[in-house]
Design an enzyme around this catalytic site. Sequence first.
Site, PDB file in Angstrom:
ATOM      1  N   SER A   7       0.890  -1.186   0.085  1.00  0.00           N
ATOM      2  CA  SER A   7      -0.361  -0.283  -0.480  1.00  0.00           C
ATOM      3  C   SER A   7       1.062   1.097  -0.442  1.00  0.00           C
ATOM      4  O   SER A   7       1.797   1.474   0.906  1.00  0.00           O
ATOM      5  CB  SER A   7      -0.761  -0.181   1.414  1.00  0.00           C
ATOM      6  N   HIS A  32      -1.248  -1.628  -4.564  1.00  0.00           N
ATOM      7  CA  HIS A  32      -2.723  -0.881  -3.757  1.00  0.00           C
ATOM      8  C   HIS A  32      -2.646   0.583  -3.141  1.00  0.00           C
ATOM      9  O   HIS A  32      -1.468   1.357  -2.524  1.00  0.00           O
ATOM     10  CB  HIS A  32      -2.429  -1.715  -2.778  1.00  0.00           C
ATOM     11  N   ASP A  34      -4.391   3.964  -1.594  1.00  0.00           N
ATOM     12  CA  ASP A  34      -5.654   4.004  -1.318  1.00  0.00           C
ATOM     13  C   ASP A  34      -5.318   5.597  -0.955  1.00  0.00           C
ATOM     14  O   ASP A  34      -5.885   6.492  -0.404  1.00  0.00           O
ATOM     15  CB  ASP A  34      -5.199   4.065   0.527  1.00  0.00           C
ATOM     16  N   MET A  36      -8.731   8.320   0.033  1.00  0.00           N
ATOM     17  CA  MET A  36      -9.555   8.940   0.845  1.00  0.00           C
ATOM     18  C   MET A  36     -10.217  10.165   0.406  1.00  0.00           C
ATOM     19  O   MET A  36      -9.220  11.277  -0.220  1.00  0.00           O
ATOM     20  CB  MET A  36      -8.820   8.624   2.129  1.00  0.00           C
ATOM     21  N   HIS A  65      -8.508   1.853  -4.224  1.00  0.00           N
ATOM     22  CA  HIS A  65      -9.430   1.327  -3.545  1.00  0.00           C
ATOM     23  C   HIS A  65      -9.807   2.387  -2.687  1.00  0.00           C
ATOM     24  O   HIS A  65      -9.167   3.509  -2.474  1.00  0.00           O
ATOM     25  CB  HIS A  65      -8.642   1.105  -2.129  1.00  0.00           C
ATOM     26  N   MET A  67     -11.999   5.012  -0.850  1.00  0.00           N
ATOM     27  CA  MET A  67     -12.005   4.703   0.129  1.00  0.00           C
ATOM     28  C   MET A  67     -13.479   6.693   0.241  1.00  0.00           C
ATOM     29  O   MET A  67     -13.004   7.606   0.641  1.00  0.00           O
ATOM     30  CB  MET A  67     -11.332   4.981   1.384  1.00  0.00           C
ATOM     31  N   MET A 136     -11.981  -5.515   4.966  1.00  0.00           N
ATOM     32  CA  MET A 136     -11.203  -4.547   5.602  1.00  0.00           C
ATOM     33  C   MET A 136     -11.282  -5.246   7.244  1.00  0.00           C
ATOM     34  O   MET A 136     -11.712  -5.859   7.887  1.00  0.00           O
ATOM     35  CB  MET A 136     -11.862  -3.378   5.200  1.00  0.00           C
ATOM     36  N   GLY A 141      -9.442   4.094   7.068  1.00  0.00           N
ATOM     37  CA  GLY A 141      -8.663   5.887   6.936  1.00  0.00           C
ATOM     38  C   GLY A 141      -7.396   5.523   7.283  1.00  0.00           C
ATOM     39  O   GLY A 141      -6.656   6.915   6.994  1.00  0.00           O
ATOM     40  N   PHE A 142      -6.715   5.102   7.589  1.00  0.00           N
ATOM     41  CA  PHE A 142      -5.436   5.082   7.745  1.00  0.00           C
ATOM     42  C   PHE A 142      -5.015   4.051   8.238  1.00  0.00           C
ATOM     43  O   PHE A 142      -5.299   2.953   8.599  1.00  0.00           O
ATOM     44  CB  PHE A 142      -5.405   5.661  10.013  1.00  0.00           C
ATOM     45  N   GLY A 143      -3.031   3.921   8.489  1.00  0.00           N
ATOM     46  CA  GLY A 143      -2.555   2.822   8.114  1.00  0.00           C
ATOM     47  C   GLY A 143      -2.123   2.855   9.640  1.00  0.00           C
ATOM     48  O   GLY A 143      -2.211   3.113  10.455  1.00  0.00           O
ATOM     49  N   GLY A 144      -1.432   1.607   9.814  1.00  0.00           N
ATOM     50  CA  GLY A 144      -0.693   1.384  11.269  1.00  0.00           C
ATOM     51  C   GLY A 144      -2.018   1.186  12.024  1.00  0.00           C
ATOM     52  O   GLY A 144      -1.570   0.910  13.147  1.00  0.00           O
ATOM     53  N   GLY A 194       0.723  -1.316   4.446  1.00  0.00           N
ATOM     54  CA  GLY A 194       1.760  -0.876   3.923  1.00  0.00           C
ATOM     55  C   GLY A 194       3.074  -0.451   5.286  1.00  0.00           C
ATOM     56  O   GLY A 194       3.944  -0.403   4.881  1.00  0.00           O
TER      57      GLY A 194
HETATM   58  C1  DX5 Z   1      -6.778   1.455   5.513  1.00  0.00           C
HETATM   59  C2  DX5 Z   1      -5.689   0.934   3.994  1.00  0.00           C
HETATM   60  C3  DX5 Z   1      -4.721   0.619   4.094  1.00  0.00           C
HETATM   61  C4  DX5 Z   1      -3.778   1.201   5.001  1.00  0.00           C
HETATM   62  C5  DX5 Z   1      -3.288  -0.486   5.558  1.00  0.00           C
HETATM   63  O1  DX5 Z   1      -7.944   1.954   5.566  1.00  0.00           O
HETATM   64  O2  DX5 Z   1      -7.073   0.462   3.498  1.00  0.00           O
HETATM   65  O3  DX5 Z   1      -4.107   0.299   2.414  1.00  0.00           O
HETATM   66  O4  DX5 Z   1      -2.803   0.955   3.953  1.00  0.00           O
HETATM   67  O5  DX5 Z   1      -2.604   0.162   6.401  1.00  0.00           O
HETATM   68  P1  DX5 Z   1      -1.636  -0.864   7.417  1.00  0.00           P
HETATM   69  O6  DX5 Z   1      -0.793  -1.907   6.552  1.00  0.00           O
HETATM   70  O7  DX5 Z   1      -0.283   0.141   7.524  1.00  0.00           O
HETATM   71  O8  DX5 Z   1      -2.379  -0.924   8.020  1.00  0.00           O
HETATM   72 ZN    ZN Z   2      -6.408   0.293   1.186  1.00  0.00          ZN
END
Ligand code: DX5
Ligand code: ZN
Length: 211
Positions: A7, A32, A34, A36, A65, A67, A136, A141-144, A194
Amino acid sequence: MVRIAPSLLAANFADLKNEILRINKTRADMLHLDIMDGNFVPNLTFGPVVIKSIRPYTNIPFDAHLMVQNPDKMLEWFALAGADIITVHAEACPQLDKTIDAIHTLGLKAGVALNPSTSESVLKYVIDKLDLILVMTVNPGFGGQKFMEGQLEKITRVKKLIGNRDIILSVDGGINPMTSAMAIAAGADMLVAGTAIFSGDDIANNIEALR
Ligand code: DX5
Ligand code: ZN
């Protein structure tokens, strides 16, 4: 073997071209992206302009993707920017069947993503048209964020629903070498990650650690 989709969200945005070139040297199966809109999810990322600018530097298929609250009006933007797959959220598409047809009419593959609170039952009447299903394992909305183990059951149910259809079952959110094993055991064909891929210097090794 399970496919891996880095990602871009966790990449260094000040150095995107080199991040793409770095991904080219790995065995990543898909990129991928993202998208948003600060509306469907409480965060803003990037759009078609960025996708178009990185497209010349790699042959890896792009999965956008989306969102976003109203994906229908944006599908063509992402097709023109160079996406290969557009994945929309079932929650954002009141006429999901029509949206999937519109993606195919643009010549792209179509995916449907499900938030953690959305039942896989929304797939029932569209599944024969799908190329990808994205479960999902975090609220988007957020990574990590932390992997939601409660979604493992959904992954298994979706796998069963897919049966012998040619549909990629992708899992997104909180994937690391521990949770990847759980997701694969539950039936995932592709893992989106990610943080786990872009932390440290050896992204090729990070990718293989997830398989
Ligand atoms: C979250 C995204 C994911 C995100 C994953 O809203 O859709 O694709 O980038 O990030 P990690 O791998 O850090 O959870
Ligand atoms: Zn995603």
